[in-house]
Design an enzyme around this catalytic site. Structure first.
Site, PDB file in Angstrom:
ATOM      1  N   HIS A  67       0.862  -1.109  -0.211  1.00 21.72           N
ATOM      2  CA  HIS A  67       0.079   0.268  -0.194  1.00 21.72           C
ATOM      3  C   HIS A  67       0.292   0.877  -0.343  1.00 21.72           C
ATOM      4  CE1 HIS A  67      -3.694   1.656   1.824  1.00 21.72           C
ATOM      5  NE2 HIS A  67      -3.096   2.805   0.971  1.00 21.72           N
ATOM      6  N   ASP A 316       1.027   2.786   3.746  1.00 19.99           N
ATOM      7  CA  ASP A 316       0.318   3.410   3.010  1.00 19.99           C
ATOM      8  C   ASP A 316       1.054   4.708   3.028  1.00 19.99           C
ATOM      9  OD1 ASP A 316      -2.032   5.174   1.980  1.00 19.99           O
ATOM     10  OD2 ASP A 316      -2.857   5.385   4.813  1.00 19.99           O
ATOM     11  N   HIS A 320       2.756  14.139  -0.109  1.00 22.52           N
ATOM     12  CA  HIS A 320       1.977  16.017   0.101  1.00 22.52           C
ATOM     13  C   HIS A 320       3.129  16.531  -0.348  1.00 22.52           C
ATOM     14  CE1 HIS A 320      -1.829  14.423  -0.170  1.00 22.52           C
ATOM     15  NE2 HIS A 320      -1.562  13.632   0.216  1.00 22.52           N
TER      16      HIS A 320
END
Ligand SMILES: [Zn+2]
Length: 451
Positions: A67, A316, A320
């Site tokens: 992930h 995960d 950003h």
């Protein structure tokens, strides 16, 4: 092609029930042999080969993370497949599965092909694409699931959002079941939230909207029922479990419906280590989806790892830019970039807390994710397996410094933390992609054969 001998480490290969001080030989892109080799052959047949001294280290099948979010195509300023694949090997991961929430979404076979193409150009970690369940991840029409599966999608997910419609989900389970692959659900009912943090008194006091635990739990329960009703038994995987109530549902389904349904679950390092209290100062580095919860949830997650209800560790990794994370809390995007410190975080959460031992943790990062995503040649070290190996120094103490990240993004709340244990070598297809402790390469040559 020369061979690579990884000498004298504690080899943990849970798929083959190996846990012993052994040597690993890699040749022609495959595992050739695992055994006590150095003692027999020093100075003879391994004389011209590369030797990596793994003494004092743990040697595992190349770690797998099912992930991650690499932002290509669409948001290459946050991460590209190349920068993400480089961050992966820095963090000890030989293989990662990237989520399809790019722009455009990975929802047809051409885009699956694009991921493979970019990954092979990068020559770092193996990057295996997860295809979208619905077109554009809009939750309305099924994407080209069969074509993507044939093109090499290893799983299907609309990650970032749940498949909210029960009727669409019902069809998705049927179609994914036909491929034999796994459907990974981001479990969150959009009608029950959309908030910036965990719903509760702290969110109220901070004036932030919340995601309640039940938003996660109702989707899990609904999907269990849908999957049973189908009678098809799609392989169903719950992504990033955050709530103790979810653990109960998954545990019960695995127990009571054993043989009737197939359900697995993963957990992230941040959900094991952090709570909603960290949001107190409106620090957006702690804004993730699903949100950080409470201590009692962490206790439930740990107990679920202990009894096998949760069998996969997944980061995960969600990069950003700094500009976006500097927005106010309600407006900033969700996510933590953690590929490059995840192994040490798992060690802290699971080994240092004495929740599980090394072989159990390694299984959650090798054999179990490989089985989940149908990677037959990965996740183990039997002869003929892909030559992917990770070497971890379990005693090395180091401090997380986002300035040293090779990821394009630095949104990691663990910056400045001093952690113990880190991968010092990541070998992908027999090639050393990370060599943190360079002195160890060829040090094995200095060993004298036993007289
Ligand atoms: Zn998600």
């Amino acid at each position: 092609m020369t061979s690579l001998l990884i000498a004298g480490g504690r080899v943990i290969d849970p798929a083959n029930e190996v846990d012993d001080v052994l040597d690993v030989v890699l040749k022609d892109g495959q595992v050739k042999d695992v055994g006590k080799i150095v003692g027999q052959h020093v100075g003879s047949s391994v004389g011209d080969d590369l030797i990596f001294d793994a003494s004092g280290c743990i040697v595992t099948p190349g770690l797998i993370d099912v992930h991650v979010h690499f932002r290509e195509p669409g948001h290459e300023e946050k991460e590209t497949i190349a920068s993400g694949a480089t961050a992966a090997v820095q963090g000890g991961f030989a293989t990662v599965c990237c989520m399809p929430n790019t722009e455009p979404a990975i929802d047809d076979d051409g885009r699956i092909d694009f991921v493979y193409h970019q990954a092979s150009r990068a020559q770092m970690a193996n990057v295996l694409p997860v295809g979208a369940i619905t077109k554009g991840r809009k939750g309305q029409q099924l994407a080209e699931i069969a074509l993507m599966s044939a093109g090499g999608a290893v799983a299907f997910s609309d990650d970032g959002v749940a498949v909210a419609s029960a009727s669409v989900m019902s069809k998705a389970l049927t179609y994914v079941a036909m491929t034999g692959k796994v459907l990974m659900q981001h479990c969150e009912d959009p009608q029950l939230g959309g908030g910036a943090m965990n719903a509760g008194s702290l969110a109220t006091r901070l004036g932030l909207s919340g995601w309640p635990r039940v938003a996660e739990e109702v989707i899990i329960q609904r999907d269990i029922q849908l999957n049973l009703r189908q009678g098809i038994g799609c392989r169903y995987h719950v992504q990033h479990v955050s709530s103790g109530g979810s653990v109960d549902l998954i545990r019960r389904a695995r127990h009571d419906l054993f043989g009737q349904t197939h359900i697995t679950a993963e957990v992230t390092p941040h959900h094991l280590l952090l709570t909603e209290d960290q949001c107190r100062d409106y620090d957006t580095l702690y804004k993730v989806n699903p949100p950080l919860r409470a201590h009692r949830d962490i206790e439930e997650l740990l107990s679920a790892i202990k009894d096998g209800t949760i069998s996969v560790l997944a980061t995960d990794h969600a990069p950003h830019t700094q500009e976006e994370k500097e927005l106010e809390f309600a407006a900033a995007p969700y996510g933590i970039a953690s590929l490059e410190c995840a192994v040490a975080l798992y060690i802290r959460a699971l080994i240092e807390s004495q929740t599980i031992d090394w072989p159990a943790m390694v299984a959650m990062m090798t054999a179990n994710p490989a089985r989940l995503c149908g990677m037959g040649n990965k996740g183990h070290l039997a002869p003929g397996a892909d030559a992917d190996v990770t070497v971890i120094d379990p005693k090395l103490t180091w401090t997380v410094d986002v300035e040293h990240f090779t990821s394009k993004s630095q949104n990691c709340p663990f910056h400045g933390e001093t952690l113990t244990g880190r991968p010092i070598a990541t070998i992908v297809g027999g090639q050393i992609k990370l060599n943190y402790d360079r002195d160890r390469l060829n040090r094995g040559h200095q060993r004298k054969p036993p007289k």
